[in-house]
Design a protein around this motif. Structure first.
Motif, mmCIF file in Angstrom:
data_model
loop_
_atom_site.group_PDB
_atom_site.id
_atom_site.type_symbol
_atom_site.label_atom_id
_atom_site.label_comp_id
_atom_site.label_asym_id
_atom_site.label_seq_id
_atom_site.Cartn_x
_atom_site.Cartn_y
_atom_site.Cartn_z
ATOM 1 N N UNK A 49 0.822 -1.211 0.000
ATOM 2 C CA UNK A 49 0.000 0.000 0.000
ATOM 3 C C UNK A 49 0.859 1.266 0.000
ATOM 4 N N UNK A 50 2.180 1.092 -0.140
ATOM 5 C CA UNK A 50 3.063 2.254 -0.246
ATOM 6 C C UNK A 50 4.054 2.098 -1.400
ATOM 7 N N UNK A 51 3.579 1.868 -2.631
ATOM 8 C CA UNK A 51 4.536 1.719 -3.733
ATOM 9 C C UNK A 51 5.348 2.992 -3.969
ATOM 10 N N UNK A 52 4.867 4.098 -3.446
ATOM 11 C CA UNK A 52 5.625 5.348 -3.565
ATOM 12 C C UNK A 52 6.857 5.348 -2.658
ATOM 13 N N UNK A 53 7.014 4.332 -1.815
ATOM 14 C CA UNK A 53 8.203 4.252 -0.953
ATOM 15 C C UNK A 53 9.280 3.353 -1.556
ATOM 16 N N UNK A 214 -6.489 -0.390 0.287
ATOM 17 C CA UNK A 214 -6.365 1.066 0.473
ATOM 18 C C UNK A 214 -5.294 1.690 -0.436
ATOM 19 N N UNK A 215 -4.279 0.897 -0.798
ATOM 20 C CA UNK A 215 -3.175 1.481 -1.561
ATOM 21 C C UNK A 215 -3.346 1.398 -3.065
ATOM 22 N N UNK A 216 -4.454 0.804 -3.535
ATOM 23 C CA UNK A 216 -4.566 0.546 -4.976
ATOM 24 C C UNK A 216 -4.528 1.844 -5.794
ATOM 25 N N UNK A 217 -5.088 2.926 -5.240
ATOM 26 C CA UNK A 217 -5.096 4.190 -5.994
ATOM 27 C C UNK A 217 -3.677 4.720 -6.201
ATOM 28 N N UNK A 218 -2.754 4.369 -5.246
ATOM 29 C CA UNK A 218 -1.376 4.841 -5.398
ATOM 30 C C UNK A 218 -0.708 4.161 -6.593
ATOM 31 N N UNK A 219 -1.014 2.869 -6.789
ATOM 32 C CA UNK A 219 -0.471 2.166 -7.961
ATOM 33 C C UNK A 219 -0.936 2.874 -9.226
ATOM 34 N N UNK A 220 -2.223 3.172 -9.246
ATOM 35 C CA UNK A 220 -2.773 3.809 -10.450
ATOM 36 C C UNK A 220 -2.149 5.185 -10.659
ATOM 37 N N UNK A 226 -2.770 -2.333 -10.516
ATOM 38 C CA UNK A 226 -2.799 -2.971 -9.207
ATOM 39 C C UNK A 226 -2.935 -4.481 -9.405
ATOM 40 N N UNK A 227 -1.947 -5.280 -8.948
ATOM 41 C CA UNK A 227 -1.910 -6.703 -9.337
ATOM 42 C C UNK A 227 -3.107 -7.514 -8.863
ATOM 43 N N UNK A 228 -3.693 -7.158 -7.713
ATOM 44 C CA UNK A 228 -4.773 -7.985 -7.190
ATOM 45 C C UNK A 228 -6.150 -7.540 -7.688
ATOM 46 N N UNK A 229 -6.153 -6.559 -8.576
ATOM 47 C CA UNK A 229 -7.407 -6.154 -9.202
ATOM 48 C C UNK A 229 -8.514 -5.939 -8.208
ATOM 49 N N UNK A 230 -9.589 -6.712 -8.372
ATOM 50 C CA UNK A 230 -10.758 -6.498 -7.524
ATOM 51 C C UNK A 230 -10.848 -7.518 -6.382
ATOM 52 N N UNK A 231 -9.720 -8.142 -6.022
ATOM 53 C CA UNK A 231 -9.737 -9.100 -4.901
ATOM 54 C C UNK A 231 -10.308 -8.414 -3.651
#
Ligand code: SF4
Length: 253
Positions: A49-53, A214-220, A226-231
């Motif tokens: 949830x922190x790909x920006x890190x 919660x972090x999926x928007x950061x990927x976008x 986001x690898x897990x899509x709608x899981x």
């Protein structure tokens, strides 16, 4: 495609690179804590949830300056609180982390390291120095099966399990943290995880953290899928089922 992380050599500098800080953290170790999220991580967890890190592009700050920042909140720490280094992956900046913890220990502050331990090597004296100054390790075990760990994070779990055994031999207190992802672990894998945790004598508790999106928007925002899509997020039932199989002193959030 994910761009490769630029590896840094910080041995010439006691500056660290941080992502952000949290003044009143209540979820990363005991009590109220000043939490520092370090920049840089080599793993690529599909649920991060922190790909920006991941990269090393953050605020550059000296250990002394960071401690001064933390000390502004020391009145709130009481007997149990203190400081936590989290990430990103704090073990990618071991000299800085050790200097920061060393300064904190001189003031009697409780130190916690929240790590995946993927960079760990038992022969690397930098990690030994860091752990000597660490009161508590929050150790993430993402998956007990090494190949599934690789599929989930990009790395196998060899260094991580070795680090857990190393901390046990040195009697350094550990809280195990494990993210429960719906449908990603079989019952036998959860039983194996529990067996491994119970083989360690230094584990004070196991935290099962529900997978969330919660972090999926950061990927976008970073232009990545986001690898897990709608899981769907893990349910209370998922957590309770995992807890019953792991059968450790389990804390359920
Ligand atoms: S170890 Fe932590 S920061 Fe690194 S990719 Fe995994 S979840 Fe994200």
């Amino acid at each position: 495609m994910l761009s490769p992380v630029r590896r840094m050599n910080l041995s010439d500098s006691m500056d660290g690179i941080i992502h952000s800080t949290e003044s009143f953290g209540a979820a990363d170790g005991p009590g109220i804590r000043f939490v520092v999220f370090m920049q840089g991580c080599n793993m690529r967890c599909k649920f991060c949830h922190n790909p920006d890190s991941w990269g090393f592009n953050g605020e550059r700050i000296s250990a002394a300056e960071l401690l001064q920042r933390a000390l502004r909140y020391s009145d709130f720490w009481g007997k149990n609180g203190g400081i936590t280094l989290s990430g990103g992956e704090p073990m990618l900046q071991p000299e800085f982390a050790a200097q920061f913890f060393g300064m904190a220990k001189e003031k009697g502050i409780h130190t916690a390291l929240d790590t995946s331990a993927q960079p760990f090597c038992s022969k690397d004296e930098r990690f030994a120095a860091l752990f000597r100054l660490t009161d508590l390790v929050l150790l993430d075990i993402k998956h007990i099966d090494s190949e599934k760990h690789r599929a989930l994070t990009g790395f196998d779990n060899k260094n991580i399990l070795e680090c857990a055994k190393y901390l046990d031999r040195r009697n350094i207190p550990v809280w195990i943290r494990h993210v429960v992802i719906p449908g990603y672990e079989s019952d036998s894998e959860l039983l194996r995880l529990g067996e491994f945790i119970r083989s360690l004598s230094n584990v004070q508790k196991t935290e099962l953290l529900p997978y969330h999106t919660f972090g999926s928007h950061k990927w976008e925002a970073l232009g990545m899928r986001y690898p897990f899509g709608s899981l769907p997020p893990a349910s209370r039932h998922d957590i309770e089922h995992a807890a019953s199989l792991i059968n450790s002193d389990t804390y359920t959030p």
